[in-house]
Design an enzyme around this catalytic site. Sequence first.
Site, PDB file in Angstrom:
ATOM      1  N   THR A 200      62.050   0.676  60.494  1.00  0.00           N
ATOM      2  CA  THR A 200      62.423   1.920  59.804  1.00  0.00           C
ATOM      3  C   THR A 200      63.774   2.425  60.315  1.00  0.00           C
ATOM      4  O   THR A 200      64.590   2.928  59.534  1.00  0.00           O
ATOM      5  CB  THR A 200      61.323   2.977  59.999  1.00  0.00           C
ATOM      6  OG1 THR A 200      60.105   2.431  59.485  1.00  0.00           O
ATOM      7  CG2 THR A 200      61.643   4.283  59.303  1.00  0.00           C
TER       8      THR A 200
ATOM      9  N   MET B 124      46.712  -6.083  69.248  1.00  0.00           N
ATOM     10  CA  MET B 124      47.975  -6.106  68.493  1.00  0.00           C
ATOM     11  C   MET B 124      49.163  -5.932  69.446  1.00  0.00           C
ATOM     12  O   MET B 124      49.018  -6.043  70.656  1.00  0.00           O
ATOM     13  CB  MET B 124      47.958  -5.030  67.423  1.00  0.00           C
ATOM     14  CG  MET B 124      47.147  -5.425  66.200  1.00  0.00           C
ATOM     15  SD  MET B 124      47.321  -4.180  64.903  1.00  0.00           S
ATOM     16  CE  MET B 124      46.664  -5.045  63.498  1.00  0.00           C
TER      17      MET B 124
ATOM     18  N   ASP C  85      52.758  -0.332  68.897  1.00  0.00           N
ATOM     19  CA  ASP C  85      53.310  -1.428  69.706  1.00  0.00           C
ATOM     20  C   ASP C  85      54.172  -0.938  70.881  1.00  0.00           C
ATOM     21  O   ASP C  85      54.441  -1.712  71.805  1.00  0.00           O
ATOM     22  CB  ASP C  85      54.177  -2.350  68.826  1.00  0.00           C
ATOM     23  CG  ASP C  85      53.411  -2.906  67.640  1.00  0.00           C
ATOM     24  OD1 ASP C  85      52.173  -2.997  67.722  1.00  0.00           O
ATOM     25  OD2 ASP C  85      54.054  -3.233  66.619  1.00  0.00           O
TER      26      ASP C  85
END
Length: 374
Positions: free
Chosen positions: A113, A177, A135
């Site tokens: 982004t 993740m 993350d």
Amino acid sequence: MGKSIGILTAGGDSPGLNAAIRAIGKAAIRTHDMNVVGFRDGFRGLMQQRFVRLDSDTLSGILTKGGTILGTSREKPHKMDIGGKVMDMTDVMLENFASVGLDALICLGGGGTAKNALRLSEKGMPVLTLPKTIDNDVWGTEATFGFDTALGIATEAIDRLHSTAHSHHRIIVVEVMGHNTGWLALGSGLAGGADVILIPEIPYSVEAISQSILDRKTAGSTFSIVVVSEGAVSAPERQRMEELTTGIAATQGETDALEHELAALEAAQAKSTDRLAHRLEELTGLEARVTILGHVQRGGTPSPVDRLLATRLGTAAVELVDQGVSGVMVGVRGDVAVPVPLSDVAGKRKTVPDDHPWIHVARSLDVGFGDEGS
Ligand code: F6P
């Protein structure tokens, strides 16, 4: 009436997005008498002029909600799918920004982004971003909102897996993740007392991992918890990936075979946790099971730490808009929210450095990383 602000959420959703939307909206309306609108589904909403007015009613009761009330997407302004054709829609977004009468756009997102926001900013749109992602890999900020919540979810899962691993004398391989960085695996692995932690920054050898597990067995522990980041790779895989990437860059255009091999390797890597568990069974003689936590790490109520961070950054962004500042990400350093130029943030990723204190702590507890230092 004061200035007008647009907000959008882009990239993967993350706990704390609604807290940030609420903070921006309330500070803008209450302190600066601004007008606030929210675009639907990331940059696509800006391109299609799909937006809602955010007022006290819409902003009320969303602090504790997961996801984003605005919806999100991973679409890029310069590469949008328009009826099956990929098109650069940045100019349309600039026109829409002007026709809605906005003074600034605040994009809540991660590294991707920031890159997209920079493109719009370079074309003259006053844009700011706030760093969100589970993350924690955004360059230029000590923290991103969403990370703390995901850390809590992953840690709780590891706690639960401990008791079942112990009861059955099994290896449990739990995948978390984190994209191409190991913050979530390292943080939850340490907080959850993992025996082995595999992160993308430290390529592993399966033999070294199995040796760590066998050493534990010799010392009397017949179970092990292996926390693996989704982006972790073995040392031979990493080496081949690097060779292919260099080869692709060097052969300029004549690279189909190399590109295919790299894509195949990356696709196989994305499904490597099952293979890893199977290999560990072979090498240790212990039974192994796999748990992939997946999107559960992104869902639900944000933690107090994430709410606080999102609220602080949201209000700081409004102050900056009021002062006429744009082209920045609002990052955090200690107790202070700091504007960081988007040109510094875009295209970079905050990875776990080899000498990070968490690595040092883990090594001093004899946690294995599947490398020579283990
Ligand atoms: O960036 C957040 C993240 O959850 C990563 O950890 C993960 O690799 C990715 O998004 C998953 O993306 P998607 O929601 O598109 O499956």
